[in-house]
Scaffold this motif. Structure first.
Motif, PDB file in Angstrom:
ATOM      1  N   GLY A 153     -36.973  18.792 -46.881  1.00  0.00           N
ATOM      2  CA  GLY A 153     -36.998  19.066 -45.451  1.00  0.00           C
ATOM      3  C   GLY A 153     -35.780  19.885 -45.054  1.00  0.00           C
ATOM      4  N   ASP A 154     -35.017  19.384 -44.082  1.00  0.00           N
ATOM      5  CA  ASP A 154     -33.804  20.068 -43.634  1.00  0.00           C
ATOM      6  C   ASP A 154     -32.567  19.653 -44.421  1.00  0.00           C
ATOM      7  OD1 ASP A 154     -35.205  21.412 -41.639  1.00  0.00           O
ATOM      8  OD2 ASP A 154     -34.899  19.812 -40.179  1.00  0.00           O
ATOM      9  N   LEU A 155     -32.762  18.804 -45.432  1.00  0.00           N
ATOM     10  CA  LEU A 155     -31.649  18.298 -46.237  1.00  0.00           C
ATOM     11  C   LEU A 155     -31.523  19.136 -47.509  1.00  0.00           C
ATOM     12  CD1 LEU A 155     -29.495  16.081 -46.835  1.00  0.00           C
ATOM     13  CD2 LEU A 155     -31.354  14.759 -47.911  1.00  0.00           C
ATOM     14  N   ALA A 156     -30.340  19.710 -47.716  1.00  0.00           N
ATOM     15  CA  ALA A 156     -30.063  20.495 -48.918  1.00  0.00           C
ATOM     16  C   ALA A 156     -28.973  19.801 -49.721  1.00  0.00           C
ATOM     17  CB  ALA A 156     -29.626  21.909 -48.543  1.00  0.00           C
ATOM     18  N   MET A 157     -29.186  19.703 -51.031  1.00  0.00           N
ATOM     19  CA  MET A 157     -28.227  19.016 -51.881  1.00  0.00           C
ATOM     20  C   MET A 157     -28.028  19.774 -53.186  1.00  0.00           C
ATOM     21  SD  MET A 157     -29.250  14.980 -51.484  1.00  0.00           S
ATOM     22  CE  MET A 157     -30.889  15.222 -52.152  1.00  0.00           C
ATOM     23  N   MET A 158     -26.859  19.566 -53.774  1.00  0.00           N
ATOM     24  CA  MET A 158     -26.625  19.938 -55.154  1.00  0.00           C
ATOM     25  C   MET A 158     -26.613  18.636 -55.937  1.00  0.00           C
ATOM     26  SD  MET A 158     -26.125  22.360 -57.362  1.00  0.00           S
ATOM     27  CE  MET A 158     -25.607  23.779 -56.381  1.00  0.00           C
ATOM     28  N   CYS A 159     -27.449  18.560 -56.984  1.00  0.00           N
ATOM     29  CA  CYS A 159     -27.619  17.299 -57.692  1.00  0.00           C
ATOM     30  C   CYS A 159     -27.458  17.487 -59.198  1.00  0.00           C
ATOM     31  CB  CYS A 159     -29.011  16.717 -57.434  1.00  0.00           C
ATOM     32  SG  CYS A 159     -29.325  16.246 -55.727  1.00  0.00           S
ATOM     33  N   ALA A 160     -26.983  16.434 -59.832  1.00  0.00           N
ATOM     34  CA  ALA A 160     -26.898  16.393 -61.288  1.00  0.00           C
ATOM     35  C   ALA A 160     -28.109  15.641 -61.824  1.00  0.00           C
ATOM     36  CB  ALA A 160     -25.608  15.696 -61.721  1.00  0.00           C
ATOM     37  N   PRO A 161     -28.963  16.276 -62.627  1.00  0.00           N
ATOM     38  CA  PRO A 161     -30.128  15.582 -63.171  1.00  0.00           C
ATOM     39  C   PRO A 161     -29.705  14.550 -64.222  1.00  0.00           C
ATOM     40  CG  PRO A 161     -30.354  17.974 -63.327  1.00  0.00           C
ATOM     41  CD  PRO A 161     -28.924  17.687 -63.020  1.00  0.00           C
ATOM     42  N   ARG A 162     -30.320  13.364 -64.161  1.00  0.00           N
ATOM     43  CA  ARG A 162     -30.049  12.318 -65.156  1.00  0.00           C
ATOM     44  C   ARG A 162     -31.364  11.689 -65.583  1.00  0.00           C
ATOM     45  NH1 ARG A 162     -29.426   6.890 -65.341  1.00  0.00           N
ATOM     46  NH2 ARG A 162     -29.447   6.549 -63.086  1.00  0.00           N
ATOM     47  N   ALA A 163     -31.753  11.927 -66.827  1.00  0.00           N
ATOM     48  CA  ALA A 163     -32.980  11.333 -67.345  1.00  0.00           C
ATOM     49  C   ALA A 163     -32.806   9.824 -67.433  1.00  0.00           C
ATOM     50  CB  ALA A 163     -33.305  11.919 -68.713  1.00  0.00           C
ATOM     51  N   LEU A 164     -33.808   9.084 -66.973  1.00  0.00           N
ATOM     52  CA  LEU A 164     -33.733   7.632 -67.017  1.00  0.00           C
ATOM     53  C   LEU A 164     -33.984   7.127 -68.436  1.00  0.00           C
ATOM     54  CD1 LEU A 164     -35.641   6.500 -63.801  1.00  0.00           C
ATOM     55  CD2 LEU A 164     -33.283   7.291 -64.056  1.00  0.00           C
ATOM     56  N   SER A 165     -33.262   6.084 -68.797  1.00  0.00           N
ATOM     57  CA  SER A 165     -33.518   5.432 -70.075  1.00  0.00           C
ATOM     58  C   SER A 165     -34.880   4.748 -70.032  1.00  0.00           C
ATOM     59  CB  SER A 165     -32.427   4.401 -70.364  1.00  0.00           C
ATOM     60  OG  SER A 165     -32.530   3.314 -69.447  1.00  0.00           O
ATOM     61  N   ALA A 166     -35.376   4.320 -71.173  1.00  0.00           N
ATOM     62  CA  ALA A 166     -36.672   3.639 -71.225  1.00  0.00           C
ATOM     63  C   ALA A 166     -36.665   2.392 -70.359  1.00  0.00           C
ATOM     64  CB  ALA A 166     -37.017   3.294 -72.673  1.00  0.00           C
ATOM     65  N   ASP A 167     -35.568   1.631 -70.383  1.00  0.00           N
ATOM     66  CA  ASP A 167     -35.479   0.414 -69.568  1.00  0.00           C
ATOM     67  C   ASP A 167     -35.463   0.750 -68.082  1.00  0.00           C
ATOM     68  OD1 ASP A 167     -35.495  -1.194 -71.784  1.00  0.00           O
ATOM     69  OD2 ASP A 167     -33.321  -1.518 -71.814  1.00  0.00           O
ATOM     70  N   GLU A 168     -34.692   1.773 -67.694  1.00  0.00           N
ATOM     71  CA  GLU A 168     -34.645   2.181 -66.289  1.00  0.00           C
ATOM     72  C   GLU A 168     -36.009   2.677 -65.821  1.00  0.00           C
ATOM     73  OE1 GLU A 168     -30.428   3.999 -65.024  1.00  0.00           O
ATOM     74  OE2 GLU A 168     -31.354   5.011 -66.726  1.00  0.00           O
ATOM     75  N   ALA A 169     -36.668   3.463 -66.663  1.00  0.00           N
ATOM     76  CA  ALA A 169     -37.984   3.994 -66.287  1.00  0.00           C
ATOM     77  C   ALA A 169     -38.990   2.870 -66.121  1.00  0.00           C
ATOM     78  CB  ALA A 169     -38.463   4.992 -67.338  1.00  0.00           C
ATOM     79  N   ALA A 170     -38.915   1.854 -66.978  1.00  0.00           N
ATOM     80  CA  ALA A 170     -39.825   0.722 -66.861  1.00  0.00           C
ATOM     81  C   ALA A 170     -39.634   0.005 -65.531  1.00  0.00           C
ATOM     82  CB  ALA A 170     -39.615  -0.239 -68.025  1.00  0.00           C
ATOM     83  N   GLN A 171     -38.398  -0.086 -65.055  1.00  0.00           N
ATOM     84  CA  GLN A 171     -38.107  -0.758 -63.788  1.00  0.00           C
ATOM     85  C   GLN A 171     -38.446   0.117 -62.586  1.00  0.00           C
ATOM     86  OE1 GLN A 171     -33.898  -1.785 -64.379  1.00  0.00           O
ATOM     87  NE2 GLN A 171     -34.487  -3.934 -64.411  1.00  0.00           N
ATOM     88  N   THR A 172     -38.311   1.432 -62.735  1.00  0.00           N
ATOM     89  CA  THR A 172     -38.321   2.337 -61.586  1.00  0.00           C
ATOM     90  C   THR A 172     -39.594   3.158 -61.447  1.00  0.00           C
ATOM     91  OG1 THR A 172     -35.908   2.512 -61.781  1.00  0.00           O
ATOM     92  CG2 THR A 172     -36.996   4.190 -60.471  1.00  0.00           C
TER      93      THR A 172
END
Length: 211
Positions: A62-81
């Protein structure tokens, strides 16, 4: 009702407007490409990418602009998220990874914002609790969930389910013969402790019954 649960507290502030973009918007632009968008429990953008960029990326919501660092989720994080993404968009059709886009800078319509003001706490304890709480509400308290959407938010009747929860509010989804709809319910005020989630859900259910 004492609050408009469809709007965040102090909805006119730039920080709350930015939080609303992070929590409610369903698509974003990452490096010029349009992508389905969900959110981490902190509010950081959550996307699914076939290839994870090595460098920081420009993210526009939308009107929000950001600079972000991509971080791939671990298998455990992906299972939760991952269910946060799947409840919004369904399962990804390609092979890739769930990626958290960790904000490093942010601005709303040109106004610079502090990144720490946009994200909420509770990632560790709340991530561990969230899916159990969501599944419990959807399995055992369907009427309460429907009251969140239909009574507190004034949404149309339907098969509403709790999609996710965080320190700022709840996300609800309806998927039935009438189509797909998404609504956001904001806490007034936001929670200070993940352990307050259970009592807040009970409080909201009581508010729905009383309305």
């Amino acid at each position: 009702m004492d609050h408009d649960f469809s709007e965040p507290p102090d909805a006119t502030s730039a920080v709350q407007q930015a939080k609303a973009f992070l929590r409610k918007t369903r698509h974003c632009t990452v490096g010029g490409s349009d992508l389905p968008l969900a959110s981490m429990v902190t509010g950081a953008p959550l996307v699914y990418l076939e290839t994870v960029p090595e460098d920081d990326v420009d993210v526009v919501i939308g009107d929000l602009a950001m600079m972000c660092a991509p971080r791939a989720l671990s298998a455990d994080e992906a299972a939760q998220t991952s269910k946060r993404y799947i409840m919004r968009h369904g399962g990804p059709s390609a092979d890739g990874k769930y990626v958290a886009l960790m904000p490093k800078s942010a601005s709303l319509s040109g106004q610079v914002l502090e990144v720490e003001d946009l994200l909420t706490a509770g990632e560790g304890p709340l991530m561990a609790y969230e899916r159990r709480a969501v599944d419990h509400m959807n399995d055992d308290h369907v009427d309460a969930v429907k009251s969140y959407a239909q009574t507190l938010l004034g949404a149309e009747a339907g098969e509403w389910r709790l999609a996710s929860l965080d320190m700022d509010g709840l996300d609800l989804v309806r998927c039935d013969a009438s189509g797909i709809a998404h609504r956001r319910l904001w806490f007034h005020p936001p929670l200070a402790d993940p352990e307050a989630i259970k009592s807040k859900l009970v409080e909201l259910a009581a508010a729905g019954r009383a309305s």
